[in-house]
Design an enzyme around this catalytic site. Structure first.
Site, PDB file in Angstrom:
ATOM      1  CE  LYS A  82      -7.109 -25.480   6.936  1.00  0.00           C
ATOM      2  NZ  LYS A  82      -5.659 -25.158   6.894  1.00  0.00           N
ATOM      3  CB  SER A  83     -12.509 -25.823  11.408  1.00  0.00           C
ATOM      4  OG  SER A  83     -11.694 -24.711  11.177  1.00  0.00           O
ATOM      5  NE  ARG A 102     -12.567 -27.776  16.127  1.00  0.00           N
ATOM      6  CZ  ARG A 102     -11.651 -27.016  15.543  1.00  0.00           C
ATOM      7  NH1 ARG A 102     -11.296 -27.242  14.290  1.00  0.00           N
ATOM      8  NH2 ARG A 102     -11.094 -26.008  16.219  1.00  0.00           N
ATOM      9  NE  ARG A 105       1.201 -21.136  12.181  1.00  0.00           N
ATOM     10  CZ  ARG A 105      -0.002 -21.523  11.756  1.00  0.00           C
ATOM     11  NH1 ARG A 105      -0.113 -22.450  10.826  1.00  0.00           N
ATOM     12  NH2 ARG A 105      -1.084 -20.974  12.261  1.00  0.00           N
ATOM     13  CB  SER A 113      -6.509 -18.728  20.099  1.00  0.00           C
ATOM     14  OG  SER A 113      -6.033 -19.901  19.464  1.00  0.00           O
ATOM     15  CD  GLN A 130      -5.011 -23.222  15.315  1.00  0.00           C
ATOM     16  OE1 GLN A 130      -3.903 -23.029  15.827  1.00  0.00           O
ATOM     17  NE2 GLN A 130      -5.189 -23.243  14.003  1.00  0.00           N
ATOM     18  CG  ASP A 170      -7.960 -18.880   8.842  1.00  0.00           C
ATOM     19  OD1 ASP A 170      -6.884 -18.396   9.244  1.00  0.00           O
ATOM     20  OD2 ASP A 170      -8.449 -19.925   9.302  1.00  0.00           O
ATOM     21  NE  ARG A 192      -6.715 -19.883   5.342  1.00  0.00           N
ATOM     22  CZ  ARG A 192      -7.544 -20.862   4.961  1.00  0.00           C
ATOM     23  NH1 ARG A 192      -8.082 -20.827   3.756  1.00  0.00           N
ATOM     24  NH2 ARG A 192      -7.822 -21.878   5.766  1.00  0.00           N
TER      25      ARG A 192
END
Length: 438
Positions: free
Chosen positions: A22-23, A27, A123, A168, A170, A321, A398
């Site tokens: 997914k990451s 990108r 969030r 992080s 992100q 995760d 998850r």
């Protein structure tokens, strides 16, 4: 809501290939949209989160189209050339899309509104707003620095040197992406290493980026702005976070033997495999290779007698995760597993410490919750008793997948209150699992 009870499973046998990382998928779409020319991507994860990223890049001028299963074409507009979106950018459930795109927009002369679903709107975005504001972007956010929010990009943005206050990937990536269209050198200082997909892919697209590692392990990452990105051909490896649920399922369901092909094993993401091996998990890496600058291998996983351990908090960023899956493995191990340093799990799609503690307790596991982790007393390989009612997943994909695995290794089954959120990262999860146990 779409509830389902997951029942005790026959041995899991066969070979599978999990969807793309997914990451890396996020990108590849974003950077492809900033390169001039056509980027081709195969193995792209077609979950709802990545589709939110694709829709946002289309809204800002890129041509993003699906050619076939997992095969996509991205015609980019060039760094600095993103267009003003005509409507709010709907991020769905994707925190990654939101934070990284905030970075992209922050150094472009456009204004964008970000909205999301009920879970994403809870969030906090302050950790990204703070450095991007220093670069000159302006924000109008909902109370608590939450969505919906409006971002007015800076032109020109101001290069900064920013030390991450918490680990992080992100936040790091948001600042680096903002630095792409910022004159001069933008610097991110990372005291604790996090996943480095952004650095690898930025280099691959031709950005001038260097990483200096200091004596104490601190990483100093510098990117030179006003970059010209070149289109790429990208083959996305399998997502280790998605593979995690099948790895744990094969370890805890008696008689199982599973080959999971093409799993990305970037060192900043492979912590779960290392921890499960420390617990006695029989996991063999086969055909190790490198694909597009990312280490990849096939994983042969066999049912194992696991034992509890104290998980080193230093490894947490490389498996952040995967902790919901690890908690299930711990619940079925011999002895006690202790986890600490997991404050980050409280601000994911749900408060994953509290939600997993409640879910595993409902299934009959012995769990105690601390401020920064869980302590789990395992069953010694005996199945979990199972649940009488449905466990609350709090719209967290998850949690739903982790408790699915718990149901496979239970006596009475585990009922999950809603399986719909699984589609955000792994739309074919249930079908793939059903095929292995058949």
């Amino acid at each position: 809501m779409r509830p389902r009870r997951f029942l005790p499973s026959a041995p899991l046998k066969g070979r599978i290939r999990v969807p793309g990382d997914k990451s890396i998928s996020h990108r590849s779409i974003m950077l492809g949209a900033l390169a001039v020319g056509e980027t081709r991507v195969t193995g792209l994860l077609e979950g709802e989160d990545v589709l939110s990223t694709a829709a946002a890049m289309r809204a800002m001028g890129a041509q993003v189209e699906r050619l076939g299963e997992g095969s996509w074409s991205v015609h980019g507009v060039g760094v600095g050339a993103l267009l003003q979106p005509q409507a709010a950018l709907d991020m769905g459930n994707s925190g990654t899309s939101t934070r990284l795109l905030m970075g992209l927009v922050a150094s472009h002369p456009i204004t964008a509104s970000f909205i999301g679903d009920a879970s994403l709107s809870k969030r906090p975005m302050g950790r990204v707003i703070e450095p991007l504001s220093r670069m000159g972007a302006q924000f109008t956010a909902s109370p608590g620095d939450r969505l919906p929010l409006m971002l007015r990009g800076a032109q020109p943005a101001v290069p900064i040197e920013y030390r991450l206050p918490v680990a992080s990937a992100q936040v790091k990536s948001a600042v680096l992406l903002a630095g792409l269209n910022t004159p001069g050198l933008t610097t991110v200082i990372e005291p604790i290493p996090t996943r480095d997909h952004s650095e690898r892919m930025l280099r691959g697209f031709g950005a001038e980026l260097d990483v200096e590692i200091e004596a104490d392990g601190t990483r100093v990452i510098r990117i030179r702005g006003e970059a010209e990105l070149k289109p790429q051909v990208i083959d996305v490896p399998g997502d280790p976070s998605s593979a995690a649920f099948f790895i744990v399922a094969a370890l805890v369901v008696p008689g199982s033997e599973l080959l999971i092909e093409n799993v990305g094993l970037n060192p900043t993401r492979a912590g779960l495999v290392e921890v499960l091996q420390q617990m006695g998990g029989d996991i063999t890496l086969l055909n190790a290779r490198e694909v597009g600058g990312e280490p990849v291998a096939d994983l042969l996983v066999k049912h194992s007698a696991l034992r509890g351990i104290a998980v080193d908090p230093a490894i947490a960023p490389s498996m952040i995760d995967e902790f919901p899956a690890l908690f299930v493995a711990a619940a079925l191990a011999e002895g006690t597993t202790v986890t600490t340093g997991l404050d980050e799990l409280r601000v994911k799609e749900s408060d994953r410490l509290a939600v997993m503690a409640a879910a595993l307790s409902a299934a009959g596991a012995r769990v105690s919750e601390q401020e920064d982790g869980l302590t789990i007393e395992g069953t010694g390989g005996e199945p979990l008793p199972g649940t009488s009612g449905a466990i609350a997943t709090h719209l967290d994909h998850r949690i739903a997948m982790a408790m699915t695995v718990g149901g496979l290794a239970s006596k009475a089954g585990v009922e999950v209150d809603d399986t719909r959120p699984i589609a955000t990262s792994f739309p074919v999860f249930e079908a793939m699992l059903d095929g292995l146990a058949g």
